[in-house]
Motif scaffolding. Sequence first.
Motif, PDB file in Angstrom:
ATOM      1  N   ASN A  51       0.841  -1.195   0.000  1.00 34.46           N
ATOM      2  CA  ASN A  51       0.000   0.000   0.000  1.00 34.46           C
ATOM      3  C   ASN A  51       0.879   1.248   0.000  1.00 34.46           C
ATOM      4  O   ASN A  51       1.459   1.596   1.022  1.00 34.46           O
ATOM      5  CB  ASN A  51      -0.915  -0.005   1.235  1.00 34.46           C
ATOM      6  N   PRO A  52       0.956   1.945  -1.151  1.00 33.12           N
ATOM      7  CA  PRO A  52       1.754   3.163  -1.189  1.00 33.12           C
ATOM      8  C   PRO A  52       1.031   4.363  -0.581  1.00 33.12           C
ATOM      9  O   PRO A  52       1.625   5.407  -0.365  1.00 33.12           O
ATOM     10  CB  PRO A  52       1.993   3.379  -2.684  1.00 33.12           C
ATOM     11  N   GLY A  53      -0.257   4.214  -0.270  1.00 30.74           N
ATOM     12  CA  GLY A  53      -1.038   5.304   0.313  1.00 30.74           C
ATOM     13  C   GLY A  53      -1.127   5.164   1.820  1.00 30.74           C
ATOM     14  O   GLY A  53      -0.243   4.627   2.469  1.00 30.74           O
ATOM     15  N   VAL A  54      -2.221   5.676   2.366  1.00 30.53           N
ATOM     16  CA  VAL A  54      -2.475   5.528   3.805  1.00 30.53           C
ATOM     17  C   VAL A  54      -3.642   4.572   3.972  1.00 30.53           C
ATOM     18  O   VAL A  54      -3.918   3.772   3.083  1.00 30.53           O
ATOM     19  CB  VAL A  54      -2.747   6.898   4.479  1.00 30.53           C
ATOM     20  N   SER A  55      -4.352   4.653   5.058  1.00 40.51           N
ATOM     21  CA  SER A  55      -5.460   3.738   5.333  1.00 40.51           C
ATOM     22  C   SER A  55      -6.388   3.595   4.143  1.00 40.51           C
ATOM     23  O   SER A  55      -6.779   4.582   3.518  1.00 40.51           O
ATOM     24  CB  SER A  55      -6.255   4.238   6.537  1.00 40.51           C
ATOM     25  N   PHE A  56      -6.734   2.355   3.856  1.00 42.25           N
ATOM     26  CA  PHE A  56      -7.664   2.004   2.781  1.00 42.25           C
ATOM     27  C   PHE A  56      -7.160   2.449   1.411  1.00 42.25           C
ATOM     28  O   PHE A  56      -7.936   2.638   0.491  1.00 42.25           O
ATOM     29  CB  PHE A  56      -9.058   2.571   3.039  1.00 42.25           C
ATOM     30  N   GLY A  57      -5.855   2.654   1.263  1.00 45.24           N
ATOM     31  CA  GLY A  57      -5.288   3.016  -0.025  1.00 45.24           C
ATOM     32  C   GLY A  57      -5.475   4.479  -0.404  1.00 45.24           C
ATOM     33  O   GLY A  57      -5.205   4.859  -1.543  1.00 45.24           O
TER      34      GLY A  57
END
Length: 157
Positions: A51-57
Motif C-alpha cells: 500500500n503506497p497510500g495511507v489507510s484504505f489506499g
Amino acid sequence: MKHRAFVFGLIVIAVVFGFDQWTKQIAIDELSNPHRVIEVTSFMNFLLAWNPGVSFGLFQGQAPWVMIAATSAITLGFLIWMWRTRDGMLGIALALVVGGAVGNLIDRLRHGAVTDFIDLHVAGYHWPVFNIADSAITVGAALLLIDSLFGGKKSSR
C-alpha cells in the motif's frame, strides 16, 4: 507517576512496533515467492499487498516524502501529547497510534510502501487488506474517540 506512564507507553510502542515488523517479515517471507494466498478461516486469508497510500489506499498518488514527513510530524505530536498526559488509558491509546504509525513509517522507508497481509471477507466483500500496525492505530483512535466523548476532565490534552 507521569514519567512512569510515559515509560509504560514507550513499552507499548515497542511491543506494537516489534510485533508489527515481525509479522510483516513473516508475511513477506511466506507469501511473496511464489506469490500465494493462505486461507486461515472461511472469512480470513493471508496475502501480501503493498500500500503506497495511507489507510484504505487513500492518497496513493502523493510523493513518498510527503507521506513520510506527515507521518513523522503527527507521530512527534502524539509523543509530546503522551509525555504530557497523566491519564493512563489516554497514554495507552496514544502509544497504540504511535507504535502503529512508526511500524508503517519504517515500511515506507524500507520498501516505499506499507506491507499489508490480513484479508477479511464476508459474502464476497473484502475489507481492505491491513496489518498489525493498522489494527493498533484503529484501536488507539477508537480509544481516543471514547476518551474525548466520555473522558471528562481527567484527560489532559
